[in-house]
Design an enzyme around this catalytic site. Structure first.
Site, mmCIF file in Angstrom:
data_model
loop_
_atom_site.group_PDB
_atom_site.id
_atom_site.type_symbol
_atom_site.label_atom_id
_atom_site.label_comp_id
_atom_site.label_asym_id
_atom_site.label_seq_id
_atom_site.Cartn_x
_atom_site.Cartn_y
_atom_site.Cartn_z
ATOM 1 C CD GLU A 175 -5.438 -8.561 4.816
ATOM 2 O OE1 GLU A 175 -5.183 -7.570 4.267
ATOM 3 O OE2 GLU A 175 -4.672 -8.502 5.670
ATOM 4 C CG HIS B 213 -1.634 -0.925 1.072
ATOM 5 N ND1 HIS B 213 -3.218 -0.465 0.570
ATOM 6 C CD2 HIS B 213 -2.192 -1.992 1.973
ATOM 7 C CE1 HIS B 213 -4.199 -1.813 0.592
ATOM 8 N NE2 HIS B 213 -4.300 -2.033 0.864
#
Length: 197
Positions: A177, A106
């Protein structure tokens, strides 16, 4: 972000919906971590892949949209998230938030957290919330949860639809996830881009 060469994903594909969860209190920290960051930015290559995934999704169902919960995350915010989990041992913490010392995908603008929603922004049922820290969120355990009745067939189908369009567009998924996808590995991102501080 723009000075660092990143692009606002909605300028690449206006149909992609954005609701940055870390710009709200609806996240595992329970507070706004991003302050005035409310738009989703990615490296141009990552944004193009996301636009492709969006196109694949709408080919399958014109009523569906990608809904982005997180994109490029400044490392300063990564530290906030990391410290919030200080009650967990470091190796356990790393399952949910990358250690800021190493940088998260990210932080390089090459990862996105998202779901599928209807055109008006109502998220499909994925069986858990975004940022759910537990095995019910693990894609690799979906068949087990289905057999045990902890996830419904529809919830698993929704997750698989998300994974299929993202993977077809060139993203890789995580084992833990259902919402997280990488456009590049961390090693590749490190070679190509600078961390967004």
């Amino acid at each position: 972000m723009i000075r660092q060469g990143l692009v606002d994903i909605q300028t690449v594909d206006r149909t992609i919906l954005v609701e940055l969860k870390y710009s709200t209190t609806d996240n595992f920290v329970g507070k706004d971590v991003y302050d005035d960051l409310t738009r989703a930015y990615l490296q141009p290559m990552s944004a193009k892949k996301l636009a492709k995934a969006s196109g694949f999704l709408q080919q399958k169902n014109p009523e569906f949209r990608l809904l982005v919960y997180d994109a490029t995350r400044p490392r300063s915010a990564q530290w906030d998230l990391w410290k919030t989990l200080s009650h967990l041992p470091v190796n356990e913490r790393g399952k949910y938030v990358s250690n800021p010392r190493n940088g998260s995908v990210h932080n390089y603008g090459c990862a996105v957290d998202l779901t599928i929603a209807t055109k008006d922004g109502k998220p499909l049922d994925m069986g858990t919330k975004f940022d759910y820290f537990g095995e019910l969120a693990y894609p690799e355990k979906e068949n087990q949860w289905l057999k045990q009745g902890k996830l419904t067939r529809k919830q698993v189908e929704n997750r698989r639809l998300l994974r299929s369009v993202m993977q077809k567009a060139g993203f890789s998924s995580l084992k833990t996830e259902w919402w997280h996808f990488n456009a590049l590995s961390r090693a590749e991102a490190k070679k190509m881009y600078k961390i967004v501080e």
